[in-house]
Motif scaffolding. Structure first.
Motif, PDB file in Angstrom:
ATOM      1  N   ARG A   1      -2.234  68.097  58.466  1.00  0.00           N
ATOM      2  CA  ARG A   1      -3.307  67.423  57.688  1.00  0.00           C
ATOM      3  C   ARG A   1      -2.927  65.610  57.777  1.00  0.00           C
ATOM      4  O   ARG A   1      -3.833  64.759  57.797  1.00  0.00           O
ATOM      5  CB  ARG A   1      -2.551  67.623  55.902  1.00  0.00           C
TER       6      ARG A   1
ATOM      7  N   GLY B   1       2.722  74.794  51.743  1.00  0.00           N
ATOM      8  CA  GLY B   1       1.182  74.140  51.596  1.00  0.00           C
ATOM      9  C   GLY B   1       0.101  75.054  52.410  1.00  0.00           C
ATOM     10  O   GLY B   1      -1.251  74.556  52.265  1.00  0.00           O
TER      11      GLY B   1
ATOM     12  N   SER C   1      -2.833  76.559  49.553  1.00  0.00           N
ATOM     13  CA  SER C   1      -3.515  77.214  48.358  1.00  0.00           C
ATOM     14  C   SER C   1      -4.065  78.354  47.865  1.00  0.00           C
ATOM     15  O   SER C   1      -5.328  79.086  46.796  1.00  0.00           O
ATOM     16  CB  SER C   1      -4.652  75.636  48.012  1.00  0.00           C
TER      17      SER C   1
ATOM     18  N   ALA D   1       4.331  76.591  57.751  1.00  0.00           N
ATOM     19  CA  ALA D   1       4.650  75.107  56.646  1.00  0.00           C
ATOM     20  C   ALA D   1       4.285  73.791  57.916  1.00  0.00           C
ATOM     21  O   ALA D   1       3.515  73.113  57.428  1.00  0.00           O
ATOM     22  CB  ALA D   1       5.547  74.644  55.640  1.00  0.00           C
TER      23      ALA D   1
ATOM     24  N   ILE E   1       0.601  73.160  59.290  1.00  0.00           N
ATOM     25  CA  ILE E   1      -0.381  72.281  57.685  1.00  0.00           C
ATOM     26  C   ILE E   1      -0.029  71.616  57.899  1.00  0.00           C
ATOM     27  O   ILE E   1      -1.096  70.170  57.539  1.00  0.00           O
ATOM     28  CB  ILE E   1      -0.509  73.294  56.415  1.00  0.00           C
ATOM     29  N   LYS E   2       1.515  70.943  58.165  1.00  0.00           N
ATOM     30  CA  LYS E   2       1.427  69.527  57.702  1.00  0.00           C
ATOM     31  C   LYS E   2       0.981  68.407  58.206  1.00  0.00           C
ATOM     32  O   LYS E   2       0.475  67.488  58.851  1.00  0.00           O
ATOM     33  CB  LYS E   2       3.227  69.647  57.754  1.00  0.00           C
TER      34      LYS E   2
END
Length: 361
Positions: free
Chosen positions: A357, A74, A76, A350, A353-354
């Motif tokens: 979001r 996830g 960037s 991960a 972040i999930k």
């Protein structure tokens, strides 16, 4: 900058260095920014990925796999040093500056191939450009010792380096025009130095007024290359004691974003430190300035920032979710991706972040 020893390194001891953001920056500190919950980006420090590769521990395929896994988690953005000393080992001849971009090209190309933007920390003065300061500060002892980074004697030569770096790797930069086969992932955020409040990373004469002048010179040079770039302050080693001094030194100086190093004993302590930082920014009239939380974390080893293994994943996830709720946090970039003792590669990053979001809607 705190140092954590994790195994052996180039030259005998690899020191993992704790170490961004896709938002376009405003030119002035008071410009309007959206709430972080709607614009936040995620990443991790990847300095050790490139150290493992350059010393031959990893192959290029292993490097690419690690960076691709970070993107798949996830992320960037990826934070790593832009080593001025390596890029410009020799001083200018007359007005002609000489740069060796091979290492930087490798870093930015590898990250772009994994669809990651490089968030570079612009530091490490070449010997020819350093201030002549004594006594020197040494890390370690014996053959593995090295001198703490020193600031440049002349801000102009540092500004020249960061300006050329921005013209090469920033939006529309020369690197991207000559590498059109790569995913176009230009550098959009530039961190000016790292922990300028610490003698271990600035030398014995820490002076945040001097740092403010260095930042201002670099800011102008980068903005001439790309006025939409984001130029952030170097995260502080001692946030609670140094931030008020930094803000006094920066009176009247535009700041696109504040780099925040938020090491706490656990996730709640890290979140509390960033909330305190936000309150300090509000009190100083910079309440709209984005907070780039680009260094924090815990590990399952021994020494500073160690926690029981059973608590590590919980702290990683809790911190990401909690930091994402803070209004002006615009980036969350924990330390350190490649070394598993930091607990990011086993799914915790991960998952955090999930969750963040999904809660942001």
């Amino acid at each position: 900058m705190r140092y954590f020893v994790a195994g052996q390194s180039i030259g005998g001891c690899f020191l993992l260095r704790r170490r961004r953001l896709l938002l376009f920056a405003s030119l002035l500190a008071g410009s309007v920014w959206p709430a972080a919950a709607h614009a936040i980006v995620y990443g991790a420090a990847v300095g050790s990925d490139f150290a493992y590769y350059t010393r031959g521990t990893w192959t290029s395929d292993q490097l690419h796999t690690s960076l691709q896994n970070l993107h798949n988690a996830g992320a960037s953005v990826a934070r790593a040093d832009a080593d001025w000393a390596q890029t410009e080992p020799k001083g200018p001849v007359g007005s002609h500056y000489r740069y060796d971009w091979r290492y930087d090209d490798m870093v930015v190309g590898a990250l772009a191939a994994a669809h990651l933007h490089w968030d570079p920390t612009m530091e490490y003065t070449p010997k020819w450009a350093q201030q002549r300061i004594k006594p020197l500060v040494y890390h370690g002892k014996g053959r593995n010792s090295f001198v703490a980074p020193l600031p440049p004697a002349n801000d102009v030569v540092y500004a020249a380096f960061v300006g050329v770096f921005a013209r090469r790797y920033g939006v529309g930069g020369t690197f991207w025009r000559s590498h059109k086969g790569l995913p176009q992932e230009p550098v959009e955020t530039f961190e000016i130095w790292n922990e300028p409040d610490d003698r271990w990373t600035w030398g014995p004469n820490v002076n945040l007024g001097d740092y403010a002048r260095l930042y201002s010179s670099a800011y102008r040079a980068i903005k001439r290359a790309d006025r939409h770039s984001m130029v952030i302050t170097g995260g502080l080693a001692f946030t609670r004691t140094s931030l008020p001094r930094l803000l006094r030194a920066f009176q009247g100086v535009p700041i696109d974003g504040l780099g925040v190093h938020a090491y706490g004993s656990d996730a709640q302590a890290t979140i509390a430190l960033v909330r305190w930082t936000e309150a300090q920014m509000v009190a100083s009239g910079r309440g709209r300035t984005p907070l780039v939380v680009n260094e924090y974390g815990w590990h399952s080893g021994t020494g500073t920032q160690s926690v029981p293994r059973r608590a590590l994943a919980r702290d990683v996830q809790t911190a990401i979710v909690g930091l994402s709720k803070i209004k002006h946090v615009s980036a969350v970039i924990p330390f350190e991706w490649a070394d598993p003792i930091w607990g990011l590669t086993d799914g915790a990053l991960a998952s955090g972040i999930k969750q963040a979001r999904s809660r942001a809607g």
